[in-house]
Write a protein that holds these residues in place. Structure first.
Motif, mmCIF file in Angstrom:
data_model
loop_
_atom_site.group_PDB
_atom_site.id
_atom_site.type_symbol
_atom_site.label_atom_id
_atom_site.label_comp_id
_atom_site.label_asym_id
_atom_site.label_seq_id
_atom_site.Cartn_x
_atom_site.Cartn_y
_atom_site.Cartn_z
ATOM 1 N N SER A 25 0.841 -1.193 0.000
ATOM 2 C CA SER A 25 0.000 0.000 0.000
ATOM 3 C C SER A 25 0.876 1.242 0.000
ATOM 4 N N GLY A 26 0.281 2.354 -0.425
ATOM 5 C CA GLY A 26 1.007 3.617 -0.400
ATOM 6 C C GLY A 26 1.915 3.845 -1.578
ATOM 7 N N TYR A 27 1.757 3.025 -2.638
ATOM 8 C CA TYR A 27 2.631 3.171 -3.799
ATOM 9 C C TYR A 27 2.100 4.194 -4.786
ATOM 10 N N ILE A 28 3.048 4.803 -5.547
ATOM 11 C CA ILE A 28 2.700 5.723 -6.616
ATOM 12 C C ILE A 28 2.629 4.919 -7.901
ATOM 13 N N GLY A 29 1.493 4.961 -8.573
ATOM 14 C CA GLY A 29 1.226 4.039 -9.654
ATOM 15 C C GLY A 29 2.138 4.132 -10.854
ATOM 16 N N TYR A 30 2.671 5.299 -11.171
ATOM 17 C CA TYR A 30 3.443 5.428 -12.406
ATOM 18 C C TYR A 30 4.928 5.152 -12.203
ATOM 19 N N ILE A 31 5.340 4.822 -11.009
ATOM 20 C CA ILE A 31 6.749 4.534 -10.723
ATOM 21 C C ILE A 31 6.956 3.028 -10.719
ATOM 22 N N SER A 32 8.036 2.570 -11.344
ATOM 23 C CA SER A 32 8.396 1.160 -11.298
ATOM 24 C C SER A 32 9.190 0.871 -10.031
ATOM 25 N N TYR A 33 8.973 -0.316 -9.507
ATOM 26 C CA TYR A 33 9.645 -0.717 -8.275
ATOM 27 C C TYR A 33 10.356 -2.043 -8.464
ATOM 28 N N GLU A 77 -1.363 -5.437 -8.958
ATOM 29 C CA GLU A 77 -0.078 -5.032 -8.376
ATOM 30 C C GLU A 77 -0.226 -4.596 -6.922
ATOM 31 N N LYS A 78 -1.167 -5.232 -6.231
ATOM 32 C CA LYS A 78 -1.362 -4.925 -4.816
ATOM 33 C C LYS A 78 -0.707 -5.950 -3.892
ATOM 34 N N THR A 79 -0.434 -7.144 -4.440
ATOM 35 C CA THR A 79 0.120 -8.207 -3.608
ATOM 36 C C THR A 79 1.267 -8.881 -4.330
ATOM 37 N N LEU A 80 2.368 -9.054 -3.628
ATOM 38 C CA LEU A 80 3.532 -9.786 -4.125
ATOM 39 C C LEU A 80 3.511 -11.168 -3.495
ATOM 40 N N TYR A 81 3.830 -12.181 -4.282
ATOM 41 C CA TYR A 81 3.823 -13.547 -3.785
ATOM 42 C C TYR A 81 5.209 -14.172 -3.918
ATOM 43 N N LEU A 82 5.447 -15.169 -3.069
ATOM 44 C CA LEU A 82 6.595 -16.051 -3.237
ATOM 45 C C LEU A 82 6.098 -17.464 -2.996
ATOM 46 N N GLN A 83 6.063 -18.252 -4.065
ATOM 47 C CA GLN A 83 5.676 -19.652 -3.968
ATOM 48 C C GLN A 83 6.934 -20.470 -3.708
ATOM 49 N N LEU A 84 6.919 -21.237 -2.635
ATOM 50 C CA LEU A 84 8.058 -22.045 -2.251
ATOM 51 C C LEU A 84 7.722 -23.520 -2.458
ATOM 52 N N HIS A 85 8.511 -24.197 -3.261
ATOM 53 C CA HIS A 85 8.325 -25.627 -3.519
ATOM 54 C C HIS A 85 9.587 -26.388 -3.098
ATOM 55 N N SER A 86 9.430 -27.696 -2.945
ATOM 56 C CA SER A 86 10.566 -28.584 -2.639
ATOM 57 C C SER A 86 11.418 -28.021 -1.510
ATOM 58 N N LEU A 87 10.764 -27.639 -0.438
ATOM 59 C CA LEU A 87 11.460 -26.975 0.654
ATOM 60 C C LEU A 87 12.454 -27.898 1.349
ATOM 61 N N LYS A 88 13.548 -27.295 1.791
ATOM 62 C CA LYS A 88 14.624 -28.008 2.468
ATOM 63 C C LYS A 88 14.816 -27.388 3.859
ATOM 64 N N PRO A 89 15.407 -28.129 4.785
ATOM 65 C CA PRO A 89 15.659 -27.541 6.112
ATOM 66 C C PRO A 89 16.480 -26.254 6.044
ATOM 67 N N GLU A 90 17.378 -26.154 5.083
ATOM 68 C CA GLU A 90 18.197 -24.942 4.958
ATOM 69 C C GLU A 90 17.406 -23.737 4.461
ATOM 70 N N ASP A 91 16.146 -23.925 4.078
ATOM 71 C CA ASP A 91 15.284 -22.804 3.722
ATOM 72 C C ASP A 91 14.651 -22.161 4.957
ATOM 73 N N THR A 92 14.847 -22.775 6.107
ATOM 74 C CA THR A 92 14.290 -22.234 7.349
ATOM 75 C C THR A 92 14.880 -20.852 7.634
ATOM 76 N N ALA A 93 14.008 -19.865 7.789
ATOM 77 C CA ALA A 93 14.445 -18.483 7.998
ATOM 78 C C ALA A 93 13.227 -17.593 8.194
ATOM 79 N N MET A 94 13.489 -16.358 8.607
ATOM 80 C CA MET A 94 12.477 -15.318 8.555
ATOM 81 C C MET A 94 12.526 -14.734 7.152
#
Length: 128
Positions: A25-33, A77-94
Motif C-alpha cells: 500500500s502507499g505506492y505511486i502508480g506510475y513509478i516502477s519498483y 499489483e497490490k500483492t507480491l507472492y513467493l511460492q516455495l516448492h521442494s522446501l529443504k531444512p536450509e530454507d528455514t528463515a524469517m
C-alpha cells in the motif's frame, strides 16, 4: 507512506510447499519498483532470494532457490507472492518483503542495504 505486510509463513516438512504474500500500500502508480523477498536465518546475513521488477515483470532468483521458488504479483499489483516448492531444512528463515523505487539500469538489487521499504517478516520452518 509505503507499507508492506507479509503473511503465509508456517512449518512444513522437507519437500513441502508454502505461499508467502506481501500486501502493498502507499505506492505511486506510475513509478516502477524492484520488489524482493529476502530471508535471514539465525546467525546469518540477510539473503536476497528473488526480485521482481514491476516495470516489465522480469524476475531474478538466487542460485540457492532457482527452480524451486517463484515470485509473482497479482494483476492489480497490490500483492507480491513467493511460492516455495521442494522446501529443504536450509530454507528455514524469517522471510521479508522489501521494495525500492526501481531502475531499468539496475532492476534486480540483491543487497538488503539497497532497499528502502520493509515488511515485518514471516517465519518459515522446514523440518526433516
Amino acid at each position: 507512506q509505503v507499507q508492506l505486510v507479509e503473511s503465509g509463513g508456517g512449518s512444513v516438512q522437507t519437500g513441502g510447499s508454502l505461499r508467502l504474500s506481501c500486501a502493498r500500500s502507499g505506492y505511486i502508480g506510475y513509478i516502477s519498483y524492484s520488489m524482493a523477498w529476502f530471508r535471514q536465518a539465525p546467525g546469518k546475513e540477510r539473503e536476497g532470494v528473488a526480485v521482481l521488477y514491476t516495470g516489465n515483470g522480469d524476475t531474478y532468483y538466487a542460485d540457492s532457490v532457482k527452480g524451486r521458488f517463484d515470485i509473482s504479483q497479482d494483476s492489480a499489483e497490490k500483492t507480491l507472492y513467493l511460492q516455495l516448492h521442494s522446501l529443504k531444512p536450509e530454507d528455514t528463515a524469517m522471510y521479508y518483503c522489501a521494495s525500492v523505487e526501481g531502475s531499468i539500469m539496475k532492476p534486480f538489487p540483491t543487497k538488503h542495504t539497497e532497499y528502502k521499504y520493509w515488511g515485518q517478516g514471516t517465519q518459515v520452518t522446514v523440518s526433516s
